[in-house]
Design a protein around this motif. Structure first.
Motif, mmCIF file in Angstrom:
data_model
loop_
_atom_site.group_PDB
_atom_site.id
_atom_site.type_symbol
_atom_site.label_atom_id
_atom_site.label_comp_id
_atom_site.label_asym_id
_atom_site.label_seq_id
_atom_site.Cartn_x
_atom_site.Cartn_y
_atom_site.Cartn_z
ATOM 1 N N UNK A 122 44.271 -9.518 19.417
ATOM 2 C CA UNK A 122 45.620 -10.070 19.379
ATOM 3 C C UNK A 122 46.073 -10.329 17.938
ATOM 4 N N UNK A 123 45.108 -10.485 17.009
ATOM 5 C CA UNK A 123 45.468 -10.697 15.616
ATOM 6 C C UNK A 123 46.000 -9.427 14.968
ATOM 7 N N UNK A 124 45.722 -8.270 15.569
ATOM 8 C CA UNK A 124 46.150 -7.003 14.992
ATOM 9 C C UNK A 124 47.484 -6.530 15.550
ATOM 10 N N UNK A 125 47.939 -7.135 16.612
ATOM 11 C CA UNK A 125 49.108 -6.605 17.303
ATOM 12 C C UNK A 125 50.384 -6.603 16.464
ATOM 13 N N UNK A 126 50.610 -7.568 15.554
ATOM 14 C CA UNK A 126 51.835 -7.499 14.733
ATOM 15 C C UNK A 126 51.787 -6.404 13.672
ATOM 16 N N UNK A 141 55.214 0.578 6.563
ATOM 17 C CA UNK A 141 54.332 1.692 6.919
ATOM 18 C C UNK A 141 53.299 1.982 5.843
ATOM 19 N N UNK A 142 53.648 1.831 4.559
ATOM 20 C CA UNK A 142 52.709 2.166 3.492
ATOM 21 C C UNK A 142 51.570 1.152 3.386
ATOM 22 N N UNK A 143 51.723 -0.017 4.032
ATOM 23 C CA UNK A 143 50.697 -1.045 3.949
ATOM 24 C C UNK A 143 49.899 -1.207 5.243
ATOM 25 N N UNK A 144 50.256 -0.447 6.273
ATOM 26 C CA UNK A 144 49.621 -0.676 7.564
ATOM 27 C C UNK A 144 48.125 -0.360 7.541
ATOM 28 N N UNK A 145 47.757 0.723 6.861
ATOM 29 C CA UNK A 145 46.342 1.073 6.813
ATOM 30 C C UNK A 145 45.516 -0.008 6.149
ATOM 31 N N UNK A 146 45.992 -0.511 5.031
ATOM 32 C CA UNK A 146 45.264 -1.566 4.329
ATOM 33 C C UNK A 146 45.203 -2.838 5.158
ATOM 34 N N UNK A 187 43.581 2.236 20.497
ATOM 35 C CA UNK A 187 43.980 1.186 19.577
ATOM 36 C C UNK A 187 45.296 1.538 18.877
ATOM 37 N N UNK A 188 45.478 2.797 18.532
ATOM 38 C CA UNK A 188 46.729 3.209 17.893
ATOM 39 C C UNK A 188 47.919 2.982 18.815
ATOM 40 N N UNK A 189 47.735 3.293 20.106
ATOM 41 C CA UNK A 189 48.836 3.103 21.060
ATOM 42 C C UNK A 189 49.187 1.635 21.200
ATOM 43 N N UNK A 190 48.166 0.772 21.290
ATOM 44 C CA UNK A 190 48.428 -0.650 21.478
ATOM 45 C C UNK A 190 49.028 -1.304 20.238
ATOM 46 N N UNK A 191 48.675 -0.795 19.042
ATOM 47 C CA UNK A 191 49.174 -1.406 17.818
ATOM 48 C C UNK A 191 50.468 -0.763 17.337
ATOM 49 N N UNK A 192 50.844 0.347 17.940
ATOM 50 C CA UNK A 192 52.080 1.004 17.545
ATOM 51 C C UNK A 192 51.990 1.711 16.208
ATOM 52 N N UNK A 193 50.808 2.282 15.926
ATOM 53 C CA UNK A 193 50.614 3.012 14.676
ATOM 54 C C UNK A 193 50.058 4.388 14.989
ATOM 55 N N UNK A 194 49.918 5.223 13.974
ATOM 56 C CA UNK A 194 49.407 6.562 14.203
ATOM 57 C C UNK A 194 47.900 6.533 14.445
ATOM 58 N N UNK A 195 47.448 7.506 15.200
ATOM 59 C CA UNK A 195 46.010 7.606 15.447
ATOM 60 C C UNK A 195 45.250 7.892 14.149
ATOM 61 N N UNK A 196 45.866 8.673 13.251
ATOM 62 C CA UNK A 196 45.215 8.982 11.983
ATOM 63 C C UNK A 196 44.943 7.733 11.159
#
Length: 473
Positions: free
Chosen positions: A12-16, A22-27, A54-63
């Protein structure tokens, strides 16, 4: 709501994350996962969701998730197997727990506890050979005669001085007469003894390297001596300032200068000895980590070239543990009697049992085995640190020879300015000391120069620490 395949409340801490730029999401994802493992919210053995889930639940790319998994697997936070999924590893958690137990002194007021301590000078105390030391302890204690427990020879036990003479001759190329070796409570006492003896002979000033160990000034001040800082160049202590200063005693670390990391060149070693002969001076060789050279055999001790003008000091503080307080002073013959007399009045001699233990450990081969063990571990950790710096700090430069327990890293100005970089590091729980802390030279404009100790850190802690520093940018 939790990602598929896990019931961990840490998700739940990762959901936001999807709301982050976008440039900071990976970090941000990597930092959140690291923190979850370190704090125990993701327990060792927890199965991670698939990168797709996890990518689907967090709304980010699988890569982005795949890259985070690969990075954290390389750092030891996660582990994976072919067809077996990805799991939380245990090594990084243990390393982080150990790091949090370190003292937080020198960090900015109000900062969190130390998470990674890069301050130099400490070996890995977990490498102390407890079982071998205990076996030698039992052996020595069972056969040590009663009379040996009386007041010892102020120079040290004869068997230890013989063992040290053989060791220093074989490993460091010293000219080591057991009669000129004094067993001391580390290099600190050896330095103090020399200072007291030479002050009684009329000496008032001592030259010390700039930058150099801050302890030298304190120790000589306690002996009533003033220190003069002498600059270095790329080959070692610069000769002209030594001559101009008028000093007749100079302290140097020629095998691996602390903290710059350079080795004194062959020509500079000759020039130092020429100065000592012409000025009737004394060179104090602090061989604090001379056994730890990783790319070639260590250069022999300077003392071996002129034992009448070089006093050699060393200890087991880096090879075994500083808490043993076992060191030695190999002095010129003209000073030996006065040093022994000072040692006798100072403490009536070093503890007998400790000396007998070290003598047996050396002659039985345990000390050589310990050095090989430490050399392997420290060489690997240095390689990890250099690789991590190259990856996380493009444009950084590591200087100094491949030796010892620390490196100097030079970071480009875009990571600074230096004082801001240090403040941000402290706020993230990373303990650091810049090169400017060790000398009179002011920080170079547009450059950050750090002294990073690595011997006491596990590879996982090193990678974690560099990652935390990279996150300060």
């Amino acid at each position: 709501m939790t990602p598929s395949g896990t019931n961990s409340p840490a998700w739940e801490l990762l959901l936001p994350l999807g709301a982050a730029p976008s440039r900071k999401r990976g970090r941000h994802l990597q930092e959140a996962l690291r923190d979850a493992v370190r704090t125990g919210r993701l327990a060792t053995g927890t199965r991670m969701p698939s990168s797709r889930a996890l990518a689907a639940d967090l709304g980010v790319s699988r890569g982005l998730v795949t890259e985070a998994y690969e990075q954290l697997t390389a750092e030891g936070y996660l582990r994976s197997g072919r067809g077996a999924g990805t799991w939380v590893g245990g090594a990084a958690r243990a390393a982080a727990d150990a790091a949090r137990d370190l003292t937080a002194r020198d960090l900015a007021p109000g900062s969190p506890d130390v998470r990674v301590d890069f301050r130099a000078g400490t070996p890995d105390l977990s490498l102390f050979p407890r079982a071998a030391w205990a076996a030698v302890h039992r052996s020595v204690l069972s056969r040590l005669p009663h009379h040996a427990l009386g007041y010892p020879d102020a120079r040290g036990l004869p068997e230890l001085r013989r063992a040290l003479a053989e060791l220093l001759t074989r490993r460091r190329g010293a000219v080591a007469d057991p009669g000129r070796i004094v067993v001391c409570s580390g290099v600190a006492q050896a330095t103090t003894l020399l200072g007291l003896v030479l002050r009684a002979r009329g000496l008032r000033t001592v030259g010390v390297e700039d930058p150099g160990s801050p302890e030298h000034g304190t120790l000589f001040a306690a002996a009533g001596l003033r220190t003069v800082r002498l600059p270095l160049d790329s080959e070692g202590p610069a000769i002209a300032p030594i001559v101009d200063s008028g000093v007749r005693m100079v302290v140097t670390t020629p095998a691996h200068q602390f903290p710059s990391g350079i080795a004194c060149s062959a020509s500079r070693r000759s020039e130092l000895l020429d100065w000592a002969r012409s000025a009737d001076g004394l060179i104090v060789e602090d061989d604090y980590d001379g056994d730890f050279r990783y790319d070639r055999r260590p250069v022999g001790a300077l003392q071996g070239l002129d034992p009448d003008h070089v006093a050699y000091t060393g200890s087991v503080s880096k090879s075994l543990a500083p808490g043993l307080r076992l060191g030695w002073l190999l002095a010129p013959e003209r000073l030996t009697d006065e040093i022994i007399a000072r040692k006798r009045t100072m403490d009536l001699g070093h503890p007998v049992l400790d000396q007998a233990l070290l003598a047996e450990f050396i002659t039985g081969g345990g000390y050589d085995r310990q050095l090989r063990r430490c050399q392997r571990a420290y060489r690997d950790r240095r390689d990890v640190l250099v690789s991590a710096l190259a990856e996380r700090f493009p444009g950084s430069q590591v200087s100094g020879i491949a030796a010892g327990l620390h490196v100097i890293v030079r970071l480009p100005g875009r990571y600074g300015p230096e004082h801001r970089f240090l403040e941000r590091a402290a706020a993230r729980g990373v303990a650091l000391r810049p090169l400017s802390d060790y000398g009179t030279e002011r920080p170079e404009e547009g450059v950050i120069r750090l002294v990073l100790g690595y011997a006491h850190l596990s590879p996982a802690e090193i990678v974690l620490g560099v990652g935390l520093l990279a996150g300060t940018n």
